[in-house]
Structure formats: C-alpha cells, structure tokens
Design a protein around this motif. Structure first.
Motif, PDB file in Angstrom:
ATOM      1  N   MET A  82       0.830  -1.205   0.000  1.00 56.28           N
ATOM      2  CA  MET A  82       0.000   0.000   0.000  1.00 56.28           C
ATOM      3  C   MET A  82       0.861   1.250   0.000  1.00 56.28           C
ATOM      4  SD  MET A  82      -3.159  -0.736   2.599  1.00 56.28           S
ATOM      5  CE  MET A  82      -4.178  -2.199   2.509  1.00 56.28           C
ATOM      6  N   ARG A  83       1.920   1.243   0.785  1.00 59.72           N
ATOM      7  CA  ARG A  83       2.757   2.432   0.897  1.00 59.72           C
ATOM      8  C   ARG A  83       3.385   2.816  -0.439  1.00 59.72           C
ATOM      9  NH1 ARG A  83       5.196   5.485   4.633  1.00 59.72           N
ATOM     10  NH2 ARG A  83       4.681   4.193   6.423  1.00 59.72           N
ATOM     11  N   ALA A  84       3.655   1.816  -1.266  1.00 61.23           N
ATOM     12  CA  ALA A  84       4.307   2.088  -2.547  1.00 61.23           C
ATOM     13  C   ALA A  84       3.340   2.606  -3.597  1.00 61.23           C
ATOM     14  CB  ALA A  84       5.002   0.824  -3.054  1.00 61.23           C
TER      15      ALA A  84
ATOM     16  N   ASP B 162       1.448  -4.840   3.529  1.00 55.85           N
ATOM     17  CA  ASP B 162       2.658  -5.065   2.730  1.00 55.85           C
ATOM     18  C   ASP B 162       2.804  -6.546   2.408  1.00 55.85           C
ATOM     19  OD1 ASP B 162       5.151  -5.192   1.579  1.00 55.85           O
ATOM     20  OD2 ASP B 162       6.151  -3.977   3.098  1.00 55.85           O
ATOM     21  N   MET B 163       2.519  -6.905   1.154  1.00 53.76           N
ATOM     22  CA  MET B 163       2.640  -8.308   0.751  1.00 53.76           C
ATOM     23  C   MET B 163       4.094  -8.735   0.609  1.00 53.76           C
ATOM     24  SD  MET B 163      -0.407  -9.460   0.703  1.00 53.76           S
ATOM     25  CE  MET B 163      -0.669  -8.340   2.098  1.00 53.76           C
TER      26      MET B 163
ATOM     27  N   GLY C 130       7.865 -12.463   2.290  1.00 56.20           N
ATOM     28  CA  GLY C 130       9.299 -12.582   2.521  1.00 56.20           C
ATOM     29  C   GLY C 130       9.654 -13.595   3.585  1.00 56.20           C
ATOM     30  N   ASN C 131       8.691 -13.957   4.422  1.00 51.88           N
ATOM     31  CA  ASN C 131       8.921 -14.955   5.471  1.00 51.88           C
ATOM     32  C   ASN C 131       8.633 -16.372   4.995  1.00 51.88           C
ATOM     33  OD1 ASN C 131       9.556 -12.986   7.475  1.00 51.88           O
ATOM     34  ND2 ASN C 131       7.371 -12.544   7.693  1.00 51.88           N
ATOM     35  N   GLY C 132       8.345 -16.527   3.683  1.00 51.43           N
ATOM     36  CA  GLY C 132       7.973 -17.829   3.147  1.00 51.43           C
ATOM     37  C   GLY C 132       6.466 -17.934   3.012  1.00 51.43           C
TER      38      GLY C 132
ATOM     39  N   HIS D 224       6.327  -2.290  -7.349  1.00 49.22           N
ATOM     40  CA  HIS D 224       5.574  -3.435  -6.828  1.00 49.22           C
ATOM     41  C   HIS D 224       6.141  -4.791  -7.239  1.00 49.22           C
ATOM     42  CE1 HIS D 224       2.447  -0.854  -5.162  1.00 49.22           C
ATOM     43  NE2 HIS D 224       2.515  -0.150  -6.286  1.00 49.22           N
ATOM     44  N   MET D 225       6.391  -4.984  -8.540  1.00 45.35           N
ATOM     45  CA  MET D 225       6.871  -6.292  -8.974  1.00 45.35           C
ATOM     46  C   MET D 225       8.276  -6.581  -8.451  1.00 45.35           C
ATOM     47  SD  MET D 225       7.650  -7.831 -12.782  1.00 45.35           S
ATOM     48  CE  MET D 225       9.207  -6.907 -12.864  1.00 45.35           C
ATOM     49  N   ALA D 226       9.207  -5.673  -8.690  1.00 41.33           N
ATOM     50  CA  ALA D 226      10.605  -5.930  -8.327  1.00 41.33           C
ATOM     51  C   ALA D 226      10.775  -6.218  -6.831  1.00 41.33           C
ATOM     52  CB  ALA D 226      11.483  -4.764  -8.769  1.00 41.33           C
ATOM     53  N   PRO D 227      10.194  -5.424  -5.928  1.00 45.69           N
ATOM     54  CA  PRO D 227      10.333  -5.753  -4.503  1.00 45.69           C
ATOM     55  C   PRO D 227       9.704  -7.092  -4.134  1.00 45.69           C
ATOM     56  CG  PRO D 227       9.637  -3.478  -4.783  1.00 45.69           C
ATOM     57  CD  PRO D 227       9.526  -4.125  -6.130  1.00 45.69           C
ATOM     58  N   PHE D 228       8.594  -7.447  -4.783  1.00 44.02           N
ATOM     59  CA  PHE D 228       7.929  -8.716  -4.459  1.00 44.02           C
ATOM     60  C   PHE D 228       8.763  -9.894  -4.940  1.00 44.02           C
ATOM     61  CE2 PHE D 228       4.828 -12.154  -5.005  1.00 44.02           C
ATOM     62  CZ  PHE D 228       4.176 -12.106  -3.781  1.00 44.02           C
ATOM     63  N   VAL D 229       9.301  -9.810  -6.155  1.00 45.98           N
ATOM     64  CA  VAL D 229      10.152 -10.891  -6.667  1.00 45.98           C
ATOM     65  C   VAL D 229      11.355 -11.072  -5.756  1.00 45.98           C
ATOM     66  CG1 VAL D 229      11.652 -11.592  -8.576  1.00 45.98           C
ATOM     67  CG2 VAL D 229       9.390 -10.617  -9.053  1.00 45.98           C
TER      68      VAL D 229
END
Length: 319
Positions: A153-155, A184-185, A190-192, A212-217
C-alpha cells in the motif's frame, strides 16, 4: 461447522447470479457462477479501484464465461467501499469498525468447505491483485493469479492511499493502520509462503514494475538466497503502455487454466500446463468433428489433452 447463512444463500440450485451474505456483521455482496459440470475448483475474483462517480456500487469484476466449464466462480464487491465513502480503492482491507481481512478469510474458508473445494484460486489485478495475494497467503495450497498487482500500500499513489487512510482510519497514521491490517505483501511473503503465486506483469507498466513487482520478486526469493517452487512470473507487452488495461484477457487466461488443471501447484507443473494451454485454444470448433480429412492430433493437442484428463479425473464422482 458451516455457517447457516452460507448454506441458505449458496445451497439453492438456481441460476441466480447475485448472492448477498450477512456474515459476521458484514454484508458481503457477490456474483456467483456455478460450474456447468462437477468441479472441485473455485475462482474468487476481486476488483481494483472504483471511480464512484462513473461506476455505481456494488461493482464487480465479471466472472469469466470461458471458465464456466472448469470451475465455480464468485466475484466479490469490497465491503470496505460499501460502508465508507471518499476513496476509490480499499484493497479489501476494511476500516476501524469492520475487520474485512479477517472476516473474508473466514468467509472464503466456509464457502470452500460448503462447495467441497480442493483447489482455490484467488484472481485479481491492480488493487484486486493485492487482495488476491493477501487472501491466498492465508489459504495454504491455494493459488493467487495476479495481474499488475500492488504489493505494498505504501508504494502506491499517495493520493489514493491518503484518501483510504483518512476515510477508513480517521485520526490514525499509516503506521498505526499497519498495526491492525496487513499492508505489505512483500513483508508477508518474505517470510515464506505455502500458497502459489502466478504473477503476470506488463513490461510497459513502469510504476508497477519498479514499485511493486521488483520488490515482491526479491522478497519471495529471499533477496536472491533461495529458489521458490511456488512462484511463477510472466512478463510481456500486449500493446498498451502504462497500467490501466495493460494486461488483456489473453494475457492471463492460459495461466488461469494452468492453475486449474495442473497436476499440482508447484511452478514446474504450472509451467507445463501453461505451455500446453498456451499452444492451443480452449475450445475446438465443432465443425472439425464433421470433417473426414482432419489430420490426427499434434503434440500440443496431446499434451493439453493429458492435462485436462488429469483435471477431470480429479473431480468428484456424481452420486
């Protein structure tokens, strides 16, 4: 135990599309499309931003007629938007008087149990993609099929985020809101994770690629330290720059069919099913069955036939 409201609304064998549930203090307005055959699969669909002056509520992303022979479908209007005004995007995350995230998690679990669902697929784009990622995460061995989603959401665009916080969490900062809901997904995944994610992205959508995509990947691969057998990324360009409308139906339908029909929800099986589905259309023209000079099936047809055979063998037998 199944909530009586679920049974009373979903139970009748009618062609009614609109189904409204009063569940745990929330009015959940949906459109339900029953599969035309026996199925153990349910697609749950979420909408993104709604410009209220142009699109009256309740609003929905339409159920997919192409999938009617493969899965039950339920598309949900965000209860957040039905109970508060002054914003266009609520991410299915609720407000200070309505805990939408926890209520919908329990609601989907009840629907799943009532329908006898073994494969659950959460589908959404943009802000609806954020919701699909969220609800799939809390439903182990489900799949999220997301198109150009927000992952934080913040992004997102500050004006949209500020309008949501102001009208849904008055007097609170965004940091305080984050203590009550998942925002924040990337941090969550990020914890699995035990669900699977099929992430579809347009190469022409710079903002969502970068924010969104790059941080999630990066998050789902532990910053590059681990392989992820529950994540599939497909990035392409379908002729439209920017975000709105950048990923058309043909950009994700074969991936959705793969999520439905794959032997498992591990990435290798999803990719095999996707390759077969992408090579062949969903339907074979009826005129072919009348021709005597039609050549035998090619390799792509046989691969798709094998995958669809496995899908139908997975379905419950009629009593």
């Amino acid at each position: 135990m199944i909530d009586p409201e679920i049974a009373s609304v979903l139970g009748p064998k009618t062609k009614a599309v609109n189904r409204t549930f009063n569940f745990e203090g929330a009015e959940i307005i949906t459109q339900f499309m029953q599969c035309s055959t026996e199925s153990d699969t349910l697609i749950v669909r979420f909408h993104g931003a709604i410009q209220r002056e142009n699109r009256p509520l309740p609003a929905f992303q339409a159920n997919l007629k192409q999938m009617q022979g493969y899965a039950h479908q339920i598309t949900v209007c965000d209860p957040t938007m039905m109970t508060r005004e002054g914003f266009s995007l609520g991410w299915y995350s609720g407000h200070e008087a309505l805990d939408v995230q926890n209520i919908l998690r329990r609601f989907f679990a009840q629907v799943r149990e009532f329908l006898g669902i073994r494969r659950m697929i959460y589908l959404g784009s943009s802000g609806g993609g954020f919701a699909a990622l969220h609800y799939s995460y809390f439903d182990s061995d489900s799949a999220a099929v997301v198109m150009g989603p927000q992952t934080s959401m913040r992004a997102h665009i500050p004006a949209a985020l500020n309008a949501y916080v102001k009208n849904c969490w008055p007097g609170r900062s965004f940091e305080e809101v984050g203590q009550s809901i998942e925002t924040d997904m990337c941090a969550l995944y990020g914890n699995g994770h035990e669900n699977s994610v099929i992430f579809v992205q347009s190469s022409g959508d710079f903002l969502h690629n970068h924010r969104h995509m790059a941080p999630f990947v990066n998050a789902v691969h532990g910053g590059g330290t681990r392989e992820n057998k529950r994540f599939v990324l497909v990035s392409d360009f379908w002729g439209r720059q920017g975000h709105a409308g950048a990923i058309p139906h043909e950009g994700y339908i074969a991936l959705l069919l793969a999520a439905i029909s794959a032997r498992s929800l591990e990435s290798t099986d999803i990719l095999d099913a996707y390759a077969a589905a992408a090579e062949k259309p969903l339907a074979v023209p009826t005129s072919l069955s009348k021709r005597s000079d039609v050549a035998g099936p090619d390799g792509a047809s046989l691969r798709l036939a094998d995958i669809l055979r496995d899908y139908h063998l997975r379905q419950p037998m009629e009593s």
